[in-house]
Design a protein around this motif. Structure first.
Motif, PDB file in Angstrom:
ATOM      1  N   LEU A   5      21.107  29.721  26.529  1.00 30.36           N
ATOM      2  CA  LEU A   5      20.554  28.381  26.354  1.00 30.36           C
ATOM      3  C   LEU A   5      19.240  28.442  25.584  1.00 30.36           C
ATOM      4  O   LEU A   5      18.495  29.420  25.683  1.00 30.36           O
ATOM      5  CB  LEU A   5      20.300  27.725  27.711  1.00 30.36           C
ATOM      6  CG  LEU A   5      21.518  27.176  28.457  1.00 30.36           C
ATOM      7  CD1 LEU A   5      21.127  26.784  29.878  1.00 30.36           C
ATOM      8  CD2 LEU A   5      22.116  25.972  27.721  1.00 30.36           C
ATOM      9  N   ALA A   6      18.978  27.390  24.839  1.00 31.69           N
ATOM     10  CA  ALA A   6      17.699  27.192  24.175  1.00 31.69           C
ATOM     11  C   ALA A   6      17.389  25.707  24.226  1.00 31.69           C
ATOM     12  O   ALA A   6      18.285  24.876  24.403  1.00 31.69           O
ATOM     13  CB  ALA A   6      17.744  27.681  22.732  1.00 31.69           C
ATOM     14  N   ALA A   7      16.130  25.367  24.055  1.00 30.84           N
ATOM     15  CA  ALA A   7      15.745  23.963  24.179  1.00 30.84           C
ATOM     16  C   ALA A   7      16.150  23.137  22.968  1.00 30.84           C
ATOM     17  O   ALA A   7      16.525  21.975  23.098  1.00 30.84           O
ATOM     18  CB  ALA A   7      14.234  23.858  24.407  1.00 30.84           C
ATOM     19  N   GLU A  11      15.831  26.679  17.969  1.00 30.72           N
ATOM     20  CA  GLU A  11      15.771  27.849  18.838  1.00 30.72           C
ATOM     21  C   GLU A  11      17.142  28.477  19.060  1.00 30.72           C
ATOM     22  O   GLU A  11      17.255  29.694  19.273  1.00 30.72           O
ATOM     23  CB  GLU A  11      15.124  27.466  20.169  1.00 30.72           C
ATOM     24  CG  GLU A  11      13.635  27.172  20.040  1.00 30.72           C
ATOM     25  CD  GLU A  11      13.066  26.472  21.250  1.00 30.72           C
ATOM     26  OE1 GLU A  11      12.348  27.137  22.018  1.00 30.72           O
ATOM     27  OE2 GLU A  11      13.341  25.254  21.425  1.00 30.72           O
ATOM     28  N   LEU A  12      18.197  27.680  19.018  1.00 31.55           N
ATOM     29  CA  LEU A  12      19.545  28.210  19.241  1.00 31.55           C
ATOM     30  C   LEU A  12      20.204  28.722  17.971  1.00 31.55           C
ATOM     31  O   LEU A  12      21.037  29.639  18.037  1.00 31.55           O
ATOM     32  CB  LEU A  12      20.445  27.135  19.864  1.00 31.55           C
ATOM     33  CG  LEU A  12      21.833  27.639  20.281  1.00 31.55           C
ATOM     34  CD1 LEU A  12      21.731  28.605  21.457  1.00 31.55           C
ATOM     35  CD2 LEU A  12      22.760  26.481  20.617  1.00 31.55           C
ATOM     36  N   GLN A  13      19.850  28.191  16.810  1.00 27.90           N
ATOM     37  CA  GLN A  13      20.585  28.491  15.580  1.00 27.90           C
ATOM     38  C   GLN A  13      20.713  29.980  15.286  1.00 27.90           C
ATOM     39  O   GLN A  13      21.801  30.434  14.879  1.00 27.90           O
ATOM     40  CB  GLN A  13      19.939  27.775  14.392  1.00 27.90           C
ATOM     41  CG  GLN A  13      20.790  27.821  13.127  1.00 27.90           C
ATOM     42  CD  GLN A  13      22.163  27.210  13.336  1.00 27.90           C
ATOM     43  OE1 GLN A  13      22.299  26.097  13.823  1.00 27.90           O
ATOM     44  NE2 GLN A  13      23.219  27.946  12.974  1.00 27.90           N
ATOM     45  N   PRO A  14      19.674  30.803  15.481  1.00 28.15           N
ATOM     46  CA  PRO A  14      19.856  32.241  15.211  1.00 28.15           C
ATOM     47  C   PRO A  14      20.914  32.892  16.097  1.00 28.15           C
ATOM     48  O   PRO A  14      21.568  33.858  15.681  1.00 28.15           O
ATOM     49  CB  PRO A  14      18.468  32.836  15.483  1.00 28.15           C
ATOM     50  CG  PRO A  14      17.517  31.703  15.317  1.00 28.15           C
ATOM     51  CD  PRO A  14      18.257  30.505  15.815  1.00 28.15           C
ATOM     52  N   VAL A  15      21.093  32.373  17.306  1.00 33.19           N
ATOM     53  CA  VAL A  15      22.165  32.872  18.179  1.00 33.19           C
ATOM     54  C   VAL A  15      23.523  32.468  17.612  1.00 33.19           C
ATOM     55  O   VAL A  15      24.449  33.296  17.524  1.00 33.19           O
ATOM     56  CB  VAL A  15      21.999  32.338  19.611  1.00 33.19           C
ATOM     57  CG1 VAL A  15      23.204  32.726  20.470  1.00 33.19           C
ATOM     58  CG2 VAL A  15      20.714  32.844  20.228  1.00 33.19           C
ATOM     59  N   LEU A  16      23.657  31.213  17.212  1.00 31.18           N
ATOM     60  CA  LEU A  16      24.932  30.746  16.658  1.00 31.18           C
ATOM     61  C   LEU A  16      25.287  31.501  15.383  1.00 31.18           C
ATOM     62  O   LEU A  16      26.467  31.784  15.130  1.00 31.18           O
ATOM     63  CB  LEU A  16      24.860  29.243  16.378  1.00 31.18           C
ATOM     64  CG  LEU A  16      24.615  28.343  17.586  1.00 31.18           C
ATOM     65  CD1 LEU A  16      24.646  26.879  17.164  1.00 31.18           C
ATOM     66  CD2 LEU A  16      25.612  28.610  18.698  1.00 31.18           C
ATOM     67  N   ASP A  17      24.264  31.847  14.586  1.00 29.81           N
ATOM     68  CA  ASP A  17      24.517  32.600  13.354  1.00 29.81           C
ATOM     69  C   ASP A  17      25.112  33.981  13.650  1.00 29.81           C
ATOM     70  O   ASP A  17      25.823  34.551  12.814  1.00 29.81           O
ATOM     71  CB  ASP A  17      23.219  32.774  12.564  1.00 29.81           C
ATOM     72  CG  ASP A  17      22.708  31.459  11.978  1.00 29.81           C
ATOM     73  OD1 ASP A  17      23.497  30.508  11.870  1.00 29.81           O
ATOM     74  OD2 ASP A  17      21.511  31.392  11.627  1.00 29.81           O
ATOM     75  N   GLU A  41      31.798  38.268  25.471  1.00 31.69           N
ATOM     76  CA  GLU A  41      32.154  36.855  25.628  1.00 31.69           C
ATOM     77  C   GLU A  41      30.908  36.059  25.987  1.00 31.69           C
ATOM     78  O   GLU A  41      30.146  36.450  26.883  1.00 31.69           O
ATOM     79  CB  GLU A  41      33.212  36.674  26.713  1.00 31.69           C
ATOM     80  CG  GLU A  41      34.575  37.209  26.331  1.00 31.69           C
ATOM     81  CD  GLU A  41      35.630  36.825  27.353  1.00 31.69           C
ATOM     82  OE1 GLU A  41      35.262  36.293  28.427  1.00 31.69           O
ATOM     83  OE2 GLU A  41      36.820  37.043  27.074  1.00 31.69           O
ATOM     84  N   ALA A  42      30.710  34.942  25.287  1.00 33.69           N
ATOM     85  CA  ALA A  42      29.482  34.174  25.480  1.00 33.69           C
ATOM     86  C   ALA A  42      29.732  32.695  25.238  1.00 33.69           C
ATOM     87  O   ALA A  42      30.656  32.310  24.511  1.00 33.69           O
ATOM     88  CB  ALA A  42      28.394  34.671  24.523  1.00 33.69           C
ATOM     89  N   VAL A  43      28.886  31.882  25.846  1.00 33.50           N
ATOM     90  CA  VAL A  43      28.838  30.453  25.576  1.00 33.50           C
ATOM     91  C   VAL A  43      27.382  30.098  25.329  1.00 33.50           C
ATOM     92  O   VAL A  43      26.489  30.602  26.019  1.00 33.50           O
ATOM     93  CB  VAL A  43      29.427  29.617  26.738  1.00 33.50           C
ATOM     94  CG1 VAL A  43      28.764  29.953  28.068  1.00 33.50           C
ATOM     95  CG2 VAL A  43      29.335  28.119  26.445  1.00 33.50           C
ATOM     96  N   ALA A  44      27.122  29.274  24.312  1.00 37.27           N
ATOM     97  CA  ALA A  44      25.752  28.962  23.925  1.00 37.27           C
ATOM     98  C   ALA A  44      25.602  27.462  23.688  1.00 37.27           C
ATOM     99  O   ALA A  44      26.526  26.796  23.211  1.00 37.27           O
ATOM    100  CB  ALA A  44      25.362  29.728  22.666  1.00 37.27           C
ATOM    101  N   ALA A  45      24.425  26.938  24.030  1.00 36.49           N
ATOM    102  CA  ALA A  45      24.147  25.518  23.825  1.00 36.49           C
ATOM    103  C   ALA A  45      22.653  25.308  23.757  1.00 36.49           C
ATOM    104  O   ALA A  45      21.873  26.098  24.290  1.00 36.49           O
ATOM    105  CB  ALA A  45      24.731  24.681  24.964  1.00 36.49           C
ATOM    106  N   PHE A  46      22.235  24.225  23.065  1.00 34.82           N
ATOM    107  CA  PHE A  46      20.845  23.809  23.190  1.00 34.82           C
ATOM    108  C   PHE A  46      20.802  22.589  24.100  1.00 34.82           C
ATOM    109  O   PHE A  46      21.658  21.711  24.046  1.00 34.82           O
ATOM    110  CB  PHE A  46      20.176  23.566  21.837  1.00 34.82           C
ATOM    111  CG  PHE A  46      20.571  22.301  21.119  1.00 34.82           C
ATOM    112  CD1 PHE A  46      19.905  21.108  21.359  1.00 34.82           C
ATOM    113  CD2 PHE A  46      21.586  22.318  20.171  1.00 34.82           C
ATOM    114  CE1 PHE A  46      20.256  19.954  20.683  1.00 34.82           C
ATOM    115  CE2 PHE A  46      21.942  21.160  19.494  1.00 34.82           C
ATOM    116  CZ  PHE A  46      21.271  19.969  19.751  1.00 34.82           C
TER     117      PHE A  46
END
Length: 221
Positions: A5-7, A11-17, A41-46
């Motif tokens: 998670l990122a706020a 802050e999240l975009q580098p993870v999504l990249d 395996e991962a799940v990501a969101a801001f």
């Protein structure tokens, strides 16, 4: 599966990249990116800014995906001391600075203290990734120079943000391990917001890169 998670989007975009995204999930106006990062395996969101948004996102992620651990990446302000712009820290403990002491110990979730202890990463592993340790406080407003001095004296904290204590409270209530990595964007002084705006994208990349390296080493161990 792990959760990240990122706020904010920055802050999240580098993870999504760095992710291979297989599908998207949606709940409570949030988008959850499901896939793998470094073969994990991962799940990501801001979540959006602020403690209510942070709590909604953390609870939704736990309910939908039941991650083995939740990681938070992003930026924070420094309250003085050893940390400067671009420095990255592993948050060892976090508290709300704008909530009356005793509320969370006397009432749900009946914590043992006002501090959330986040000792989930071995110090040697953090050190090998070049990460220092810090205490962070969290509240719903941008901190001024006067606030900085007050918070440093009252809490002995080195960093401040607007979401981490909410992520921690949800993880505490759900017995979900939590790791928070933050990179400093500003010194909470008269130029604090200007420096935040100038540095947030670069510092978010530092934080995410550090976090992903930590995750890779942790899962390889």
């Amino acid at each position: 599966m792990i959760g990240i998670l990122a706020a904010s989007e920055d802050e999240l975009q580098p993870v999504l990249d760095a992710m291979l995204i297989h599908e998207l999930g949606r709940k409570s106006r949030l988008v959850f990116h499901v896939g793998t990062v470094g073969g994990i395996e991962a799940v990501a969101a801001f979540s959006g800014v602020g403690k209510v948004n942070a709590a909604i996102a953390a609870q939704c992620m736990i309910d939908l995906f039941n991650p083995a651990r939740l990681y938070v990446t992003g930026v924070a302000g420094a309250l003085g001391g050893p940390y400067g712009i671009g420095d990255t820290v592993l948050v060892r403990r976090v508290a709300h600075h704008d909530l009356e002491p005793g509320v969370l110990t006397a009432y749900h979730p009946f914590m043992p203290s006002e501090w959330y202890e986040l000792a989930s990463i071995h110090p040697d592993l953090a050190s090998s990734c070049g990460i220092a340790e810090a205490t962070l406080v969290c509240g719903e407003f941008f901190v001024t120079q006067a606030d900085k001095l007050r918070l440093r004296e009252a809490f002995g904290a080195q960093c401040v943000d607007m979401e981490s204590a909410a992520y921690a409270q949800v993880c505490y209530a759900n017995d979900t391990p939590l790791t928070i990595i933050k990179t400093v964007t500003d010194q909470c002084d008269e130029n604090g917001f200007e420096n935040f705006e100038k540095n947030v994208a670069h510092c978010s990349t530092i934080s995410a890169t550090t976090l992903l390296g930590l995750i890779g080493r942790e899962h390889a161990a």
